[in-house]
Design a protein around this motif. Structure first.
Motif, PDB file in Angstrom:
ATOM      1  N   GLU A  74      57.383  35.206 -18.469  1.00 51.14           N
ATOM      2  CA  GLU A  74      58.274  36.243 -18.321  1.00 51.14           C
ATOM      3  C   GLU A  74      58.151  37.504 -17.293  1.00 51.14           C
ATOM      4  O   GLU A  74      58.808  37.817 -16.447  1.00 51.14           O
ATOM      5  N   ASN A  75      56.860  37.722 -17.198  1.00 52.88           N
ATOM      6  CA  ASN A  75      56.483  38.881 -16.065  1.00 52.88           C
ATOM      7  C   ASN A  75      55.067  38.463 -15.626  1.00 52.88           C
ATOM      8  O   ASN A  75      54.137  38.102 -16.675  1.00 52.88           O
ATOM      9  N   LYS A  76      54.863  38.643 -14.564  1.00 59.69           N
ATOM     10  CA  LYS A  76      53.721  38.460 -13.774  1.00 59.69           C
ATOM     11  C   LYS A  76      52.601  39.667 -13.749  1.00 59.69           C
ATOM     12  O   LYS A  76      53.245  40.783 -13.211  1.00 59.69           O
ATOM     13  N   LEU A  77      51.552  39.552 -14.227  1.00 59.55           N
ATOM     14  CA  LEU A  77      50.691  40.571 -14.352  1.00 59.55           C
ATOM     15  C   LEU A  77      49.550  40.281 -13.363  1.00 59.55           C
ATOM     16  O   LEU A  77      49.032  39.232 -13.556  1.00 59.55           O
ATOM     17  N   ASP A  78      49.272  41.254 -12.283  1.00 60.65           N
ATOM     18  CA  ASP A  78      48.170  41.107 -11.326  1.00 60.65           C
ATOM     19  C   ASP A  78      46.881  41.161 -12.165  1.00 60.65           C
ATOM     20  O   ASP A  78      46.678  41.789 -13.030  1.00 60.65           O
ATOM     21  N   GLY A  79      46.066  40.171 -11.779  1.00 58.92           N
ATOM     22  CA  GLY A  79      44.738  40.114 -12.119  1.00 58.92           C
ATOM     23  C   GLY A  79      44.615  39.070 -13.544  1.00 58.92           C
ATOM     24  O   GLY A  79      43.515  38.941 -14.233  1.00 58.92           O
ATOM     25  N   VAL A  80      45.809  38.681 -13.972  1.00 57.64           N
ATOM     26  CA  VAL A  80      45.851  37.825 -15.298  1.00 57.64           C
ATOM     27  C   VAL A  80      46.315  36.467 -14.951  1.00 57.64           C
ATOM     28  O   VAL A  80      47.168  36.286 -14.141  1.00 57.64           O
ATOM     29  N   MET A  81      45.528  35.403 -15.261  1.00 54.58           N
ATOM     30  CA  MET A  81      45.730  34.098 -15.263  1.00 54.58           C
ATOM     31  C   MET A  81      46.591  33.761 -16.283  1.00 54.58           C
ATOM     32  O   MET A  81      46.530  33.704 -17.462  1.00 54.58           O
ATOM     33  N   GLN A  82      48.050  33.462 -15.780  1.00 55.27           N
ATOM     34  CA  GLN A  82      49.040  33.036 -16.530  1.00 55.27           C
ATOM     35  C   GLN A  82      49.341  31.622 -16.488  1.00 55.27           C
ATOM     36  O   GLN A  82      49.792  31.033 -15.077  1.00 55.27           O
ATOM     37  N   ILE A  83      49.515  30.805 -17.453  1.00 56.09           N
ATOM     38  CA  ILE A  83      50.024  29.522 -17.366  1.00 56.09           C
ATOM     39  C   ILE A  83      51.426  28.820 -18.038  1.00 56.09           C
ATOM     40  O   ILE A  83      51.511  29.726 -19.136  1.00 56.09           O
ATOM     41  N   ALA A  84      52.069  28.353 -17.491  1.00 57.49           N
ATOM     42  CA  ALA A  84      53.600  28.109 -17.959  1.00 57.49           C
ATOM     43  C   ALA A  84      53.398  26.738 -18.827  1.00 57.49           C
ATOM     44  O   ALA A  84      52.937  25.820 -18.217  1.00 57.49           O
ATOM     45  N   VAL A  85      53.985  26.791 -19.931  1.00 60.23           N
ATOM     46  CA  VAL A  85      53.969  25.471 -20.707  1.00 60.23           C
ATOM     47  C   VAL A  85      55.103  24.504 -20.053  1.00 60.23           C
ATOM     48  O   VAL A  85      55.868  24.971 -19.559  1.00 60.23           O
ATOM     49  N   LYS A  86      54.547  23.229 -20.027  1.00 61.74           N
ATOM     50  CA  LYS A  86      55.401  22.091 -19.131  1.00 61.74           C
ATOM     51  C   LYS A  86      55.331  20.954 -20.128  1.00 61.74           C
ATOM     52  O   LYS A  86      54.736  19.940 -20.021  1.00 61.74           O
ATOM     53  N   PRO A  87      56.102  20.975 -21.311  1.00 64.62           N
ATOM     54  CA  PRO A  87      56.356  19.853 -22.365  1.00 64.62           C
ATOM     55  C   PRO A  87      56.591  18.392 -21.592  1.00 64.62           C
ATOM     56  O   PRO A  87      55.891  17.247 -21.966  1.00 64.62           O
ATOM     57  N   GLU A  88      57.106  18.632 -20.171  1.00 59.34           N
ATOM     58  CA  GLU A  88      57.467  17.036 -19.852  1.00 59.34           C
ATOM     59  C   GLU A  88      56.281  16.597 -19.167  1.00 59.34           C
ATOM     60  O   GLU A  88      56.348  15.321 -18.789  1.00 59.34           O
ATOM     61  N   ILE A  89      55.246  17.242 -18.785  1.00 57.35           N
ATOM     62  CA  ILE A  89      53.930  16.381 -18.317  1.00 57.35           C
ATOM     63  C   ILE A  89      52.876  16.780 -19.563  1.00 57.35           C
ATOM     64  O   ILE A  89      51.617  16.705 -19.165  1.00 57.35           O
ATOM     65  N   ASP A  90      53.327  16.894 -20.613  1.00 56.91           N
ATOM     66  CA  ASP A  90      52.340  17.205 -21.890  1.00 56.91           C
ATOM     67  C   ASP A  90      51.269  18.327 -21.739  1.00 56.91           C
ATOM     68  O   ASP A  90      50.273  18.171 -22.267  1.00 56.91           O
ATOM     69  N   LEU A  91      51.966  19.601 -21.126  1.00 61.42           N
ATOM     70  CA  LEU A  91      51.058  20.716 -21.087  1.00 61.42           C
ATOM     71  C   LEU A  91      51.868  21.532 -22.152  1.00 61.42           C
ATOM     72  O   LEU A  91      52.634  22.378 -21.930  1.00 61.42           O
ATOM     73  N   THR A  92      51.208  21.379 -23.420  1.00 57.88           N
ATOM     74  CA  THR A  92      51.536  22.108 -24.454  1.00 57.88           C
ATOM     75  C   THR A  92      50.625  23.326 -24.892  1.00 57.88           C
ATOM     76  O   THR A  92      49.452  23.500 -23.942  1.00 57.88           O
ATOM     77  N   PHE A  93      51.296  24.171 -25.804  1.00 62.32           N
ATOM     78  CA  PHE A  93      50.307  25.182 -26.115  1.00 62.32           C
ATOM     79  C   PHE A  93      49.012  24.801 -26.749  1.00 62.32           C
ATOM     80  O   PHE A  93      47.980  25.402 -25.985  1.00 62.32           O
ATOM     81  N   ALA A  94      48.891  23.835 -27.413  1.00 64.08           N
ATOM     82  CA  ALA A  94      47.509  23.297 -27.893  1.00 64.08           C
ATOM     83  C   ALA A  94      46.540  22.875 -26.829  1.00 64.08           C
ATOM     84  O   ALA A  94      45.540  22.907 -26.743  1.00 64.08           O
ATOM     85  N   ARG A  95      47.238  21.914 -25.742  1.00 62.87           N
ATOM     86  CA  ARG A  95      46.305  21.258 -24.813  1.00 62.87           C
ATOM     87  C   ARG A  95      46.174  22.279 -23.817  1.00 62.87           C
ATOM     88  O   ARG A  95      44.967  22.498 -23.345  1.00 62.87           O
ATOM     89  N   GLY A  96      47.053  23.418 -23.614  1.00 60.78           N
ATOM     90  CA  GLY A  96      46.771  24.327 -22.626  1.00 60.78           C
ATOM     91  C   GLY A  96      45.751  25.222 -23.158  1.00 60.78           C
ATOM     92  O   GLY A  96      44.808  25.700 -22.276  1.00 60.78           O
TER      93      GLY A  96
END
Length: 604
Positions: free
Chosen positions: A389-411
């Protein structure tokens, strides 16, 4: 003219004369309207200043604006004239009030010579029984507006004044957002769908020229700009059976937006434009879609989350407006008791801190604030969110993408291999994610996440219901924090309210308070756009997982037992937290009662 402005302002004793003179000179040298300059700089109180100006010029003053026979008014005074020159028609007929003839003692004679003859002739034409149009303005010195109105309207005009806020609100209510553009489109301008497919960088910039050709692009931009001006957090574009409804969510409440009649004629075009801006498939109308828009408005960057839903009447589009704001712990306005507990939690090096509450209760803002407080050069923070939702400088942020199987658990598994100090999980949705988070906390990581529960202590049973073993909950979780949002009273117009002792006792308000209670002013003010409320604030409850609470969790104690123990250890329930905000004059008794719940008791 300068003399009139200065005399009016002096009577109010609201600004330094040198500041006023400087603002007037800068406005005139820059060919900007002086009244706009004074109001934008907040050198004078809007309504008092304009009312004083009306007295100086011997013009009528309108306290409340209620146009009569709206359909006829829109026929006589077009939306293009009203919106462009900010004029509000009020009535059309043979009213008895006449514009005065020239008076040598009239302060309006100090005005510069008018460049048009129609203004002078209009006074002579007025007579009893003659049809005339009464129009409200907040800038009687705007001769371009008066000239344009005189040339476009075939009837004599009777001028009066009102506040800028009320006039702008009245124009929107009478004509609707983007009415001038809408009129031009329906007047015969052919809509070229190819014109919607513009460069993405240009498509999402809202500072367009007023002279730009009217189109659906401009119409949609006006809706977005108006939402931002109104401090809306959400826009809902909803197809009805024979209409298109647009609503803004402001301070948590939905408000219908006045839109032009027959706007349903543009339904498909408006929705297509929004889908193009958010890079969605405009040909797909049967399935829900999600997208994003990055908007630029002057120096402000706004991130917009877009969701489409297919309904039986057509596609509905919801837009969540996310300002790229600065997050600061002091801005949360926590009471001292809660703030000390939060400071204690943020100093920990490991464990899970869970924020609970329903959708739209401000959990994400609280999470981002905590991360911003901990974001230092010696700390590595990694998040996995859906969406970011918001981009924080200095923080590595990953967006979940279920269509490519990038789920919360896998990430999350990958994150833990990346040497983080702090991990933020957007939401604990399943047992697999919860178990990985527990293992992360037990191996030395500080983990933040959210749960959908009604209160803080309910988070304990929610985790065990998901399948997490009670001993793992007690060993890993450091605290449950629940929150709700309540509307903040406008500090400029809130008024006191008396409550009976019986009523205060019935809602559980603490005894011994002798201060004032406040409620929203019925009419509001210009600052809060006549709503009585200005923004929202959060109320919290924090349940620390102390050794005593840990013991109860391990042996499977009930929620009631855990709450009793927490109260013994200083737990402040959310409603009691809300009472502190009532006593400080930030919100109302009714807001706290609506946002919080208490256990039902059955008398036997």
């Amino acid at each position: 003219m300068n003399k009139i402005f200065l005399n009016t302002a002096k009577k109010l004793q609201s600004a330094d004369e040198s500041d006023l003179q400087k603002a007037i000179e800068e406005a005139m040298s820059g060919q900007r309207p002086v009244i706009e300059e004074l109001l934008n700089r907040e050198l004078v109180p809007e309504e008092d200043f304009l009312k004083g100006l009306a007295e100086e010029l011997h013009l009528g003053w309108e306290d409340s604006l209620d146009p009569i026979n709206k359909r006829k008014l829109k026929e006589v005074c077009s939306a293009k004239i009203a919106l462009k020159h900010r004029l509000l028609p009020l009535s059309f007929g043979d009213g008895s009030e006449l514009i005065k003839e020239d008076d040598p003692n009239d302060a309006s004679n100090d005005l510069p010579e008018q460049p048009i003859e129609e203004e002078k002739s209009e006074k002579k034409e007025l007579s009893d029984g003659q049809m005339r149009l009464r129009i409200a303005t907040y800038d009687p010195f705007n001769y371009l507006a008066r000239q344009a109105a005189s040339q476009a309207i075939d009837f004599p005009i009777e001028w009066s004044m009102s506040s800028r806020t009320k006039i702008l609100q009245g124009i929107q209510e009478l004509y609707g957002v983007g009415a001038d553009t809408f009129e031009q489109i329906l007047a015969g301008r052919e809509l070229d769908m190819d014109s919607l497919e513009v460069d993405q960088d240009e498509a999402n910039v809202l500072d367009e020229d007023e002279d730009e050709e009217a189109s659906v692009v401009k119409f949609v931009n006006q809706i977005l700009r108006e939402a931002l001006d109104q401090r809306a957090t959400d826009i809902h574009v909803e197809p009805l059976h024979s209409d298109l409804r647009i609503r803004y969510r402001i301070d948590g409440m939905l408000h219908d937006v006045a839109v032009p009649e027959n706007i349903n004629a543009l339904q498909s075009s408006v929705i297509a434009r929004l889908k193009i801006m958010s890079k969605l498939d405009i040909a797909e109308r049967r399935l829900p879609q999600d997208g994003r828009i990055n908007l630029s408005l002057e120096d402000q960057q706004i991130d917009v989350r877009v969701a489409t839903i297919p309904t039986v009447e057509g596609e509905s589009v919801s837009l969540r407006l996310l300002n790229q704001e600065k997050f600061n712990l002091n801005r949360l306005g926590m009471i001292d008791h809660t703030r000390s507990r939060i400071d204690q939690l943020l100093s920990m090096s490991n464990g899970i801190i869970l924020i609970t509450g329903p959708t739209g209760s401000g959990k994400s803002t609280t999470l981002y604030t905590f991360l911003s407080e901990l974001n230092k050069s010696e700390t590595r923070i990694v998040t996995i969110e859906d969406p970011v939702e918001n981009k924080l400088d200095g923080v590595m942020q990953i967006a979940v993408k279920p269509e490519i199987d990038l789920t919360f658990a896998r990430g999350l598994r990958s994150i833990l291999r990346g040497d983080p100090n702090i991990v933020m999980i957007g939401e604990m949705r399943d047992l697999e994610t919860a178990e990985i988070a527990v293992r992360a906390s037990l191996t030395g990581h500080l983990v933040f996440s959210t749960l959908h529960t009604n209160d803080a202590i309910g988070g304990i049973s929610r985790l065990t219901d998901m399948g997490v073993e009670p001993f793992l909950v007690s060993a890993s979780v450091r605290a449950f924090l629940a929150q709700r949002l309540v509307r903040r009273l406008c500090p400029s117009c809130k008024v006191t309210q008396d409550y009976t002792a019986e009523h205060l006792e019935s809602v559980g308000f603490p005894d011994g308070y002798n201060g004032d209670f406040y409620v929203a002013a019925e009419e509001g003010c210009d600052r809060c756009r006549n709503s009585g409320y200005l923004g929202r604030l959060a109320i919290y409850e924090v349940c620390l997982v102390t050794p005593g609470i840990e013991e109860l969790i391990v042996r499977g104690a009930s929620t009631a037992e855990i709450k009793t123990k927490a109260l013994e250890e200083g737990f402040v329930p959310m409603r009691d937290y809300g009472w502190h905000k009532v006593m400080s004059g930030d919100t109302t008794l009714e807001e706290v009662l609506a946002a919080t719940t208490v256990e039902l008791r059955v008398d036997v």
